[in-house]
Each structure stands twice: as structure tokens, then as C-alpha cells.
Motif scaffolding. Sequence first.
Motif, mmCIF file in Angstrom:
data_model
loop_
_atom_site.group_PDB
_atom_site.id
_atom_site.type_symbol
_atom_site.label_atom_id
_atom_site.label_comp_id
_atom_site.label_asym_id
_atom_site.label_seq_id
_atom_site.Cartn_x
_atom_site.Cartn_y
_atom_site.Cartn_z
ATOM 1 N N GLN A 1 -3.756 -27.783 44.912
ATOM 2 C CA GLN A 1 -4.708 -28.584 45.685
ATOM 3 C C GLN A 1 -6.165 -28.337 45.273
ATOM 4 N N SER B 1 -7.077 -36.029 38.793
ATOM 5 C CA SER B 1 -7.098 -36.502 40.176
ATOM 6 C C SER B 1 -8.047 -37.695 40.262
ATOM 7 N N LYS C 1 -11.982 -36.615 45.314
ATOM 8 C CA LYS C 1 -11.132 -35.470 45.631
ATOM 9 C C LYS C 1 -11.740 -34.186 45.075
ATOM 10 N N SER D 1 -13.319 -30.747 46.805
ATOM 11 C CA SER D 1 -12.795 -29.402 46.521
ATOM 12 C C SER D 1 -13.911 -28.396 46.269
#
Length: 866
Positions: free
Chosen positions: A423, A458, A462, A466
Motif C-alpha cells: 500500500q 499506481s 494515490k 502516501s
Amino acid sequence: MSSWKSLLLRIGDKSPEYGTSSDFKDHIETCFAAIRRELDHYGDEILPFLLQCVEQLPHKTPLYGTLIGLINLENEDFVKKIVEQTHQSFQDALNSGHCHKIRILLRFLTALMSSKVLTSTSLVVVFETLLSSAATIVDDEKGNPAWQACADFYITCILSCFPWGGAELVEQVPEELERVMVGVEAYLSIRKHTLDTGLSFFEDDGEVEKTLNEKDFLEDLWSRIQTLSTDGWKVDSVPRPHLLFEAQLVAGKSHEFGTISCPEQPDPPLTLSDITYGKQKYAAELNYPQRIRRLNIFPSSKFEDVQPIDRFVVEEYLLDVLLFFNGCRKECASFMVGLPVPFRYEYLMAETIFSQLLMLPQPPFKPIYYTLVIIDLCKALPGAFPAVVAGAVRALFEKIADLDMECRIRLILWFSHHLSNFQFIWPWDEWAHVLELPKWAPQRVFVKEVLDREVRLSYWDKIKQSIETAPGLEELLPPKGGPNFKFATEDGEKSEQHALSAELCNMVKGRAAARDVISWLDENVIPKHGSDISLVVVVQTLLDIGSKSFTHLITVLERYGQVISRICHDQDKQVLLISEVGSYWKNNTQMTAITIDRMMGYRLLSNLSVIKWIFSPENVEQYHTSDRPWEILRNALCKTYNRISDLKKEISSLKKDIVAAEEAVAKTQEELNAAESKLTLVDGEPVMGENPVRTKRLKAYAGKAKEQEMSIRNSLEAKEALLTRALEENETLFLSLYKGFSSILTERLPAASSARTLQDLKSVNPAGATAMDLEEPSAMEMEMDNEDSKPEKSHLNGSTEHAYTVGENEQWCLTTLGYVKAFSRQYASEIWPHIEKLDAEVLSEDSHPLFRKAVYSGLRRSMDSI
């Protein structure tokens, strides 16, 4: 799968086949009982399967050795067959130079000796045969010292057996063991100390004395074995299950192994020179590569519980598992966490995997394999391994300025991919200080490139999310915008070129044929606007039409590739084409690289045009701050290399087909001749020849076979012509590449008298010591953070905790030299055949020593002449 097969495979593992027991003695007894029951019925299947297990599960060698020792008590003939088959396999491996098989089978022989299956003297004879061959190879008069890599490999194999059988040898044949040890010491005294600076992870040419004083891999292993001998041959990391059955095993018959012979190495060149010696040395190192190069990124305190010899043994275990489970990542991770050692080894495991991932000139397997293994290990050991991996990343980040350029790129690709599986979570605030560094500082460039690769994996929002713990890093994210179409109509501008673009767009949407578009260009556009403007309009418009997806791009290139070929007929036009691709996709490095790669695939661009574009001023200025030009150059060289490799494979396959075709022709002709020579009665009269129908059919078969052979020969001739042409183009390509590098480096490097090593270059005054800086102060210096005080340096790269004091021009030179070295190393096999011409035209004494050193280092060539 048969039960005996499962038991052989899973011996020593925690598995259902052995219930809840993890005791080696229980496992061996259970497996032995099953094998003994099935031996009479399935002996012919058990023998090859058992040897396959030995070769592919070498970390279980002591268990298999003990098992065979027990079988030897009841069926000597079966075990004799095992010994004979092992002898044949070992000799075949020696003849073919199969390094992994030689090493593993020699360890297996040591385990058989420990289990009383093989006589100790037989094993010593094998050691002495390898030792004698090694000593002959490095002898200046009798051998060929250029092939020292082979000799070193033989000695490494001998020494690597001692942890598995040194205690038994010193007990059974102490004098013979001492003789082998003396022989190894004598060999070490006559071999050359290896200095593989071209394969080291970190740049260390400024520490020549340190490098000379450091032990190479073989010398280090010898010191570990000497320590092991002094400690009484005790190794915690090697199980000795044969001791559990010692009382039984002594009753078995010990077999003789038989003599072996080592293959002759190539004769030394008739005319010994730096080039002829270098070519043979390079060939030897390709055939007998060093298995591991230690990365040494963790402090020694992390390994204080691990003895020197135990570190070597665990590395062997890990490398064997990585080797034989490269297609089964989950099995690989499972075996790696369950090694038969009594201490924790997470740090050693991480360091070993990273050493393989970053190994030069290339890792043993594709980098994606190591990525997946690390991911699976993080999941298998969630409480320990993720923190160790994070520690490895931090340690490498601290040394990033000294890390080899090829290793840097691999680390960037691995790290971004690794984070995408978790992630994209990382404590980015730890690295927020890179924003204070100049734009060329390696740590800042590393973070920038990692973020760019993450966006590819990605999407922009996103990745922005992060890094919310360090929002300032958004500055290093790639641009969010899409294509940069020069003739977009939203801005309201309506020039003549906009109209041409719209007209072309309508033609494409109307599915106009390529020839119609070419006619339109020839008649209406090129005569009025010129070829350059026509090229810009066509390329920009076609790229815009194909920008929706990769499939759209491919469709446009397939349909209208002829149009692009028509207007990009020479190298200058192709350079302009690449520039337009870069302009259109200036906000998307990935699409720039993909588009250029596809255009090369459709022969719209030549590799030489890519080389010329790489050395254009706008690209040269990015060398030290972006991977964009380097990625495109890597792709171009890789595509050229792959094309030649494919041609060589096709030619090899066609040659085999010709042999088969010749055999088919001979067979059909023989059948036809036999049929025609027979006497057959026709209307009661003897006539030469068999049944006319069959003879006709055989003639047809013979004719088809000859046609097939001729067709294959024609294909072979055509492929060989293509290969010859490709090799000539390859020579031109590398000459052009190195001439370009030499030219731009000569302009920027300081005088040879003031910078003969990279350390000298790093020490050059960043305020403008080079002639180039004095002539034209650049924006580089304007951005330097001038400190009143001089902070204490914490790294050889000139960096402090929050500063980077290497000037921009110096960093540009360091980066470019690093890539010269990396390309030389990666394509050394293609460069060595042209080395004489390269020496004459590029690497003359007039070239800068640092440039020559980078090339020589990449080729692993002696630097005595520099």
C-alpha cells in the motif's frame, strides 16, 4: 505422488508426511523404512529420483548421505550404482563446466564419506585431482593464468566441503587432509589476488590500498576454514545426522569412487597482450563466475552470534534454495525460513538476497524473482523480516552516492515495486530532508525516481496521499498533466499548422490509407511548409490520436508507420522525431520510453538515431538529475542486443534442422535406392525396381526431403547475412556511443593532472575549479547551498547529515562515468570483439584517464596501462 517420493522430498521438513515429528532421526528412519520396502519393486525409479533430490535440495545433503548409508547396510549393489552414477554425473559436470553441479556433487561425496559409503581416500584423491589441475592452470609455463577463475572455482569447491566433512577427514585421514591443506596454501601463494573493482557494489577506486589489502573471496574463505580447523572443525550450522547412526554405519562397506579428470583449458594466446589476455580472462569469468559478492550493509553487531564459517554455510544454503526454487517463490520462502541452523539469521538472509538482487554484471535470476521472495518472506516472518528489509533500505540509502549506477537503478525498481505490494507505506518524513539538498544530490534523485516509478505502478493522487507525512515531497513527484499536444484547439489559437493537424486527424478518422496520406503530404504539405514542419504536424497528430491507450498507439503505428518512414528517411529526421515524442510526452517518462521502443520495433527509428539524440544538449543537462535519457538508452541497447541474440538462437536452431534434414534425405534416398535395386516380376518378366507405385511415392518423399533441406539452407543463409549486418551495425553503435561519451566528458572533466580518481573528482572545489565553470558560471553554482561553516563529513561522498557538498558539474561527471562503466559491463560480450578498434579510435592515450578507467573497469580489463 508415491509415498516414498513424498518422504524423500520432505525429509527434514515440518510436513504432514512426517506427522508432528521434527527430529532428524525419526525422519531418516521413517524414510529408510519406506525406501527399503519399495527398493525391490521400484529400485530403477528410486535411484534417479534420489539423486535428483540430492542435486536440487543440497541443504539436505547430510540427511540424504545418512539415508544412503543405511541403505548400504542392506543393499550394497544399489548403493554401488548410486556411487557409479554420481561418478558419471560428476565427470560430465567437469567436462561441461557445470559449476553448480560440480559444487553440489562434491558436497554430496563428502556426506557419503561421512556416512561410510565412500572411502576417505577416494574423496581426498578427488580433492587432489582438482588441486593439481588448479595449480597447473595458474602456472605461467605449463598452464594459462588467464583462466584463474576456473582454478579458483576448483579450490573454492574443495574448501566449501570442509564444513560438511572436515571433522570426519581429520579423524580418518589426518595426514591426507593436512596434505590437501598445504596444497591449497601453496596454490594461494602463486595465484593472483583478484581485484574486481568493476563488479563491486560501491565505488572505491579512491581506496586502492584498502582494496589491495582486503581479502578476495577465496582468501576470505581460506581464512574461515583455517579458523574452523583451529576450532576443531565444529560447525553449528551443519547437521551431522550420521552420528545418530554411527554404530550401525561402521558395519557398511565403503565403496571406491574411481578416478576423475579435469578438462584442459584453452591454450594461452600465441601473442600475449593486454587485449588477448583480457579476452580469455573475461571468457573464463563468464564460465566460472563468483557465486556471491557480499554487500556488507549491516553493522557487524547484527552478526555477532554467527561464526565466520557459519555465515558461509548459511549463505550456501540460501543461495542453493534461491537457485533450485526460482520457479516456486512460496516454496523458496518456506525453505529459506526453515534452514537447519540453531541461530537467527534474518539479517544474513536479507543481506544475501540483496547481494543477489544487486549482483553485477547481472543477477542470477530476473529481479522480479527476488522482489517476490522478499514479499513472501515479509509475510512469512511479519514480526521480524519487514523491519530488517527497512533497515537494509535505510543503509543503502545512506550509501546511495557511492552505490554503482546499475545497482541504483535496480534498487529504485525493486523498492517502488516492493512498496506497491504494501500500500505504498513508508516513513517518508525520514527522507524529507532531501528537499534541502541540491537537485543533483544522489539521495534527492533516488527519492524522485522512486516516486516516479510508484506513479507508474499506481496513479498520481494515490502516491501523493502516501507521502502525506512529508507533503513537501510532492515537489519531487512527476508532473500530473497529460499529453502536451502542440496543436490543441482549446487555447483558441488557429495557425496554419493547426489546420493541417485537423485535416490529417480527419483523414485518419476517415480511415484514409497510408498511401493517401503520403500523397497529401507530398502534394500539399511538404512543398509549402517544408519537411521539418510536416514532420512535427504528422508526429504530433498521430501521437495524439494514439494517446488514449497502448493499443491505440500500436494501431496508429501499424497503420501509418509508412507515413512516418516517408518523412523520417535519415538520421537527422529521426532525431527530430524522437524530440517530438519527448515533447508530446514531456509529462510522462514512461510513455516516452514506450513510444520510442515501439517505433524502434517497427523500424521507424534506428539505434544510431537514439544514440545521437541521447547526446543532444537538452538530454546531456539531465544526466545527473533524471533517469529519463538513460532509460531510453538502456532500452535501445537492450533491443539491439536482443535482436542479435535472437538471430544467434535462430541460426543455432536452423543448423540443427539442417542436420536432421540431411539425415532425412539420406534415409529417403537409401530407401529409394533399395527399392530401385530390387528385381520385380512384371507380366512374368524380371524388371529392376520394386512396385512402381511405391517407387513413385519414395521418389516424391526424396524430392520433398531435398526441397526441405534446401529451404532450411536458404533460411540459414539469410539469417547469417542478417547477423553479419547486425554485428556490423553493433560495432558502429558502440563506437558512436563511446565517441559521444568521450566527447562530452572531455568537455566537463577537470584536467587529468588534477583528477585521476573519482575521489579526486569529488574533492574538486564545487565553486568552479574546472575550465568550463570559469568560462560560464552555470545555474548549478547558483543553487549551491553555501555554508559559512564546514560541517564534519560523515561519508566519503562528501555528504553530511543534511548537506551534499559535491558540485553539480562534478556530480554530472560522476553520474556519466558511472553509466559508462555500467554499459561497458553489461555489454562486455558485445564490446570485446571490437576492442582493438575501440582502443584505436576512442580509448587512446589522448582520452581522459577517468573515462578509460570507467570503460576498463566495466570490461574487467587490466588498468595497468592507464
